[in-house]
Design an enzyme around this catalytic site. Structure first.
Site, short mmCIF file in Angstrom:
data_model
loop_
_atom_site.label_atom_id
_atom_site.label_comp_id
_atom_site.label_asym_id
_atom_site.label_seq_id
_atom_site.Cartn_x
_atom_site.Cartn_y
_atom_site.Cartn_z
N GLU A 127 -5.61 8.98 -20.41
CA GLU A 127 -5.84 9.07 -18.96
C GLU A 127 -4.68 8.47 -18.19
OE1 GLU A 127 -6.00 5.87 -17.71
OE2 GLU A 127 -6.02 5.20 -19.79
N GLY A 185 -2.69 2.69 -21.67
CA GLY A 185 -3.46 3.91 -21.46
C GLY A 185 -2.64 5.12 -21.88
N GLU A 186 -2.83 6.23 -21.19
CA GLU A 186 -2.13 7.49 -21.43
C GLU A 186 -2.56 8.18 -22.72
OE1 GLU A 186 2.13 7.04 -21.40
OE2 GLU A 186 2.16 5.99 -19.47
N GLY A 187 -3.33 7.51 -23.57
CA GLY A 187 -3.61 8.04 -24.91
C GLY A 187 -2.69 7.46 -25.96
#
Length: 342
Positions: free
Chosen positions: A168, A310-312
């Site tokens: 995300e 985050g970001e994966g």
């Protein structure tokens, strides 16, 4: 809403027997053995394979960000999405390294992207409402977000994908995640709130106060997980929740990233507890409440690297371990195969 089958224990003994008779002492591969057991139960006991895995990064803005809960302004959400599309972010580096195909989904960034940007348009609005003042969104938006996510999962499933990883991007989304955690676990909001992007003491105190205010404001409407999303969620959290449920319904594995993705997982479990069987928790982040959230869901993460991006990124870094669990299950010789007598 989602017809998710609980994992059958029919073949569990046979799968465990296959793991136990590999050329190693019992339990010698530690947590990889439990991971292999889970994967084989989901994907099949005979030669399970991970096919066409996808990293799905969901992006959206949050109204609470305008009240100063982050070191970064809301504009950074769109700037980072453009960085994703240019291939310059950490998630790009890691997905390239491990061979995960990356897609970025606009669930509700403040400004829409050009149609030729490569960003997938699943917008539910231009940022959520400020949750400490009013509801983040309508219940209709939650349902629409679930439908959009399910359609995307169905497309991947039709193309042979059986594993998705979730990431995300959204300035202010740790605030929504902390509020969700507090409501669904009963943990005090102050114990769910972390430093997010690295805020100072004064900003941290304000963030705690605003999240407590949000939970108090909506408390009479938070007895249903869908309403929790409508009142204090985020557009990207909604669509991650929908993606988890839709993927589990189709018998796909779901790799959960950090604090925000885990908040979506927590909501999904409250909607249909069977989806928990299909989740792999990639890592424990440095965000304050994450270990408590994982503990609540009885989740043992694969990694603990102190990540807070985050970001994966954590999900991408854990992917080689997931593949390793599959490979040892399929390829490692048994004592009988190797002619070893013990």
């Amino acid at each position: 809403m989602f017809n998710i089958k609980p994992l059958s224990s029919e073949f569990e003994e046979a799968i465990q027997q296959k793991i136990d008779t590999k050329t190693k002492p019992l339990g010698a591969l530690g947590d990889l053995e439990g991971l292999a057991l889970q994967i084989a139960k989901v994907l099949g006991k005979d030669n399970p394979q991970i096919n066409n895995p996808k990293m799905m990064v969901f992006a959206a803005d949050h109204g609470i960000a305008s009240s100063g809960v982050s070191i970064a302004p809301s504009e950074v959400t769109a700037q980072m999405v453009r960085n994703f599309m240019a291939g310059g972010a950490a998630i790009n580096v890691f997905t390239r390294q491990v061979g995960l195909e990356l897609e970025v989904i606009d669930c509700g960034v403040l400004q829409p992207f050009d149609s030729d940007s490569g960003v997938i348009d699943q917008r539910l609005g231009a940022g959520t409402g400020p949750i400490h003042k009013r509801a983040a969104m309508t219940l209709g938006a939650v349902k629409q977000g679930f439908e959009m996510a399910a359609d995307r999962i169905q497309l991947h499933h039709q193309n042979g994908c059986n594993l998705i990883a979730l990431g995300e991007m959204g300035i202010g989304n740790t605030s929504s995640a902390a509020a969700i955690m507090s409501v669904l676990t009963g943990v005090a909001a102050s114990d769910c709130v972390g430093r997010g992007t690295g805020i100072d003491a004064a900003t941290f105190k304000r963030k705690q106060m605003l999240i407590e205010q949000a939970v108090l404001l909506h408390h009479s409407e938070l007895d249903d997980p869908m309403q929790v999303l409508a009142c204090i969620g985020g557009f990207e959290i909604v669509q991650m929740t929908g993606a988890i449920l839709a993927a589990a319904e189709r018998g796909m594995l779901v790799v959960i990233d950090g604090f925000i993705a885990s908040a979506a997982a927590l909501v999904a479990v409250n909607i249909n507890s069977h989806c928990r069987d299909y989740m792999i928790f990639s890592h424990q982040s440095d965000e304050k409440g994450h270990y408590l959230m994982l503990e609540y869901m009885q989740a043992k993460p694969l990694l603990n690297l102190g990540l807070k991006l985050g970001e994966g990124t954590g999900a991408a870094l854990a992917f080689p371990l997931i593949q390793a669990a599959v490979n040892f299950y399929n390829q490692m010789a048994s004592f009988e195969d190797a002619g070893i007598e013990i």
